[in-house]
Motif scaffolding. Structure first.
Motif, PDB file in Angstrom:
ATOM      1  N   ALA A  53      41.885  30.157  94.359  1.00  0.00           N
ATOM      2  CA  ALA A  53      40.709  29.250  94.022  1.00  0.00           C
ATOM      3  C   ALA A  53      41.274  27.980  93.067  1.00  0.00           C
ATOM      4  O   ALA A  53      42.664  27.754  92.893  1.00  0.00           O
ATOM      5  CB  ALA A  53      40.392  30.012  92.836  1.00  0.00           C
ATOM      6  N   ILE A  54      40.366  26.833  93.201  1.00  0.00           N
ATOM      7  CA  ILE A  54      40.655  25.623  92.226  1.00  0.00           C
ATOM      8  C   ILE A  54      39.898  25.893  90.992  1.00  0.00           C
ATOM      9  O   ILE A  54      38.525  26.217  91.228  1.00  0.00           O
ATOM     10  CB  ILE A  54      40.387  24.391  93.136  1.00  0.00           C
ATOM     11  N   HIS A  55      40.543  25.880  89.705  1.00  0.00           N
ATOM     12  CA  HIS A  55      39.774  26.188  88.517  1.00  0.00           C
ATOM     13  C   HIS A  55      39.470  24.729  87.857  1.00  0.00           C
ATOM     14  O   HIS A  55      40.563  23.844  87.752  1.00  0.00           O
ATOM     15  CB  HIS A  55      40.433  26.760  87.610  1.00  0.00           C
ATOM     16  N   LEU A  72      31.562  42.013  85.748  1.00  0.00           N
ATOM     17  CA  LEU A  72      30.487  41.436  85.368  1.00  0.00           C
ATOM     18  C   LEU A  72      30.396  41.605  84.012  1.00  0.00           C
ATOM     19  O   LEU A  72      30.371  42.382  83.429  1.00  0.00           O
ATOM     20  CB  LEU A  72      29.273  41.976  86.215  1.00  0.00           C
ATOM     21  N   GLY A  73      29.954  40.170  83.349  1.00  0.00           N
ATOM     22  CA  GLY A  73      29.596  40.127  81.926  1.00  0.00           C
ATOM     23  C   GLY A  73      28.297  39.605  81.609  1.00  0.00           C
ATOM     24  O   GLY A  73      27.511  39.342  82.490  1.00  0.00           O
ATOM     25  N   PRO A  74      27.863  39.423  80.366  1.00  0.00           N
ATOM     26  CA  PRO A  74      26.610  39.066  79.751  1.00  0.00           C
ATOM     27  C   PRO A  74      26.342  37.576  80.292  1.00  0.00           C
ATOM     28  O   PRO A  74      25.005  37.341  80.543  1.00  0.00           O
ATOM     29  CB  PRO A  74      26.745  39.161  78.294  1.00  0.00           C
ATOM     30  N   GLN A  75      27.352  36.815  80.484  1.00  0.00           N
ATOM     31  CA  GLN A  75      27.190  35.359  81.170  1.00  0.00           C
ATOM     32  C   GLN A  75      27.404  35.261  82.474  1.00  0.00           C
ATOM     33  O   GLN A  75      27.374  34.146  83.003  1.00  0.00           O
ATOM     34  CB  GLN A  75      28.280  34.501  80.042  1.00  0.00           C
ATOM     35  N   GLY A  76      27.534  36.221  83.244  1.00  0.00           N
ATOM     36  CA  GLY A  76      27.947  36.320  84.660  1.00  0.00           C
ATOM     37  C   GLY A  76      29.343  36.645  84.819  1.00  0.00           C
ATOM     38  O   GLY A  76      29.780  37.610  84.298  1.00  0.00           O
ATOM     39  N   THR A  77      29.765  36.336  86.203  1.00  0.00           N
ATOM     40  CA  THR A  77      30.968  36.884  86.596  1.00  0.00           C
ATOM     41  C   THR A  77      32.225  36.237  86.072  1.00  0.00           C
ATOM     42  O   THR A  77      32.273  35.050  85.976  1.00  0.00           O
ATOM     43  CB  THR A  77      30.992  36.697  88.122  1.00  0.00           C
ATOM     44  N   ILE A  78      33.105  37.203  85.425  1.00  0.00           N
ATOM     45  CA  ILE A  78      34.231  36.558  84.557  1.00  0.00           C
ATOM     46  C   ILE A  78      35.349  36.896  85.245  1.00  0.00           C
ATOM     47  O   ILE A  78      35.491  38.025  86.055  1.00  0.00           O
ATOM     48  CB  ILE A  78      34.217  37.364  83.136  1.00  0.00           C
ATOM     49  N   LEU A  79      36.208  35.997  85.384  1.00  0.00           N
ATOM     50  CA  LEU A  79      37.429  36.079  86.195  1.00  0.00           C
ATOM     51  C   LEU A  79      38.653  36.064  85.467  1.00  0.00           C
ATOM     52  O   LEU A  79      38.784  35.266  84.549  1.00  0.00           O
ATOM     53  CB  LEU A  79      37.700  35.039  87.430  1.00  0.00           C
ATOM     54  N   GLY A  80      39.573  36.749  85.839  1.00  0.00           N
ATOM     55  CA  GLY A  80      41.001  36.563  84.986  1.00  0.00           C
ATOM     56  C   GLY A  80      41.800  35.838  86.166  1.00  0.00           C
ATOM     57  O   GLY A  80      41.869  36.242  87.222  1.00  0.00           O
ATOM     58  N   VAL A  81      42.471  34.886  85.814  1.00  0.00           N
ATOM     59  CA  VAL A  81      43.137  33.982  86.634  1.00  0.00           C
ATOM     60  C   VAL A  81      44.681  33.705  86.377  1.00  0.00           C
ATOM     61  O   VAL A  81      44.813  33.884  85.091  1.00  0.00           O
ATOM     62  CB  VAL A  81      42.427  32.703  86.864  1.00  0.00           C
ATOM     63  N   GLY A  89      44.499  33.170  82.292  1.00  0.00           N
ATOM     64  CA  GLY A  89      43.315  32.518  81.715  1.00  0.00           C
ATOM     65  C   GLY A  89      42.137  33.203  81.963  1.00  0.00           C
ATOM     66  O   GLY A  89      42.272  34.106  83.115  1.00  0.00           O
ATOM     67  N   VAL A  90      40.970  33.069  81.308  1.00  0.00           N
ATOM     68  CA  VAL A  90      39.587  33.663  81.636  1.00  0.00           C
ATOM     69  C   VAL A  90      38.736  32.693  81.981  1.00  0.00           C
ATOM     70  O   VAL A  90      38.467  31.356  81.111  1.00  0.00           O
ATOM     71  CB  VAL A  90      39.317  34.595  80.822  1.00  0.00           C
ATOM     72  N   CYS A  91      37.890  32.618  82.959  1.00  0.00           N
ATOM     73  CA  CYS A  91      36.870  31.707  83.100  1.00  0.00           C
ATOM     74  C   CYS A  91      35.492  32.495  83.721  1.00  0.00           C
ATOM     75  O   CYS A  91      35.583  33.626  84.256  1.00  0.00           O
ATOM     76  CB  CYS A  91      37.362  30.471  84.110  1.00  0.00           C
ATOM     77  N   LEU A  92      34.576  31.548  84.025  1.00  0.00           N
ATOM     78  CA  LEU A  92      33.466  31.992  84.673  1.00  0.00           C
ATOM     79  C   LEU A  92      33.758  31.656  86.008  1.00  0.00           C
ATOM     80  O   LEU A  92      34.178  30.659  86.479  1.00  0.00           O
ATOM     81  CB  LEU A  92      32.018  31.374  84.161  1.00  0.00           C
ATOM     82  N   ALA A  93      32.909  32.503  86.921  1.00  0.00           N
ATOM     83  CA  ALA A  93      33.052  32.067  88.350  1.00  0.00           C
ATOM     84  C   ALA A  93      32.621  30.803  88.740  1.00  0.00           C
ATOM     85  O   ALA A  93      32.886  30.307  89.791  1.00  0.00           O
ATOM     86  CB  ALA A  93      32.268  33.493  89.210  1.00  0.00           C
ATOM     87  N   THR A  94      31.687  30.320  87.942  1.00  0.00           N
ATOM     88  CA  THR A  94      30.953  28.967  88.235  1.00  0.00           C
ATOM     89  C   THR A  94      32.023  27.877  88.049  1.00  0.00           C
ATOM     90  O   THR A  94      31.571  26.682  88.381  1.00  0.00           O
ATOM     91  CB  THR A  94      29.671  28.669  87.314  1.00  0.00           C
TER      92      THR A  94
END
Length: 105
Positions: A53-55, A72-81, A89-94
């Motif tokens: 992916a490109i973050h 899946l978290g309260p704010q949406g899909t959370i990714l470990g990258v 790092g941790v970020c949202l799928a968006t």
């Protein structure tokens, strides 16, 4: 000792340890297969892992990452990258653009 969060060669992204089909555990994080874990009820997001992916970072710059975890978290899909340059790092799928064919796509 092996550096869990060292650099990843773009050609070796498929060999990055990952957790798919279930929430990560503390042992997964200690083994370098996940970036985070949550105690309690969480749900894994069904996706092929690891994947490229490109973050997009907060300042608008971009970095190439390998996604090793999706939950899946309260704010949406959370990714470990894992950035190719090393670290994690941790970020949202968006915040990422998936590259289904690898870093050459």
């Amino acid at each position: 000792m092996n550096d869990l969060w060292g650099p990843i060669q773009a050609s070796d992204w498929r060999s990055a340890p990952s957790v798919a089909g279930r929430p990560a555990t503390e042992a997964d994080v200690l083994a370098g297969a996940a970036v985070f874990y949550v105690e309690g009820d969480t749900a894994a997001v069904q996706m092929q892992l690891p994947c490229c992916a490109i973050h997009t970072l907060g300042d608008g710059s971009e970095e190439s990452v390998v996604v090793i975890q999706a939950e899946l978290g309260p704010q949406g899909t959370i990714l470990g990258v894992r950035p190719l340059a090393g670290g994690n790092g941790v970020c949202l799928a968006t915040e990422v653009r998936l590259l289904p064919n690898g870093f050459g796509s």
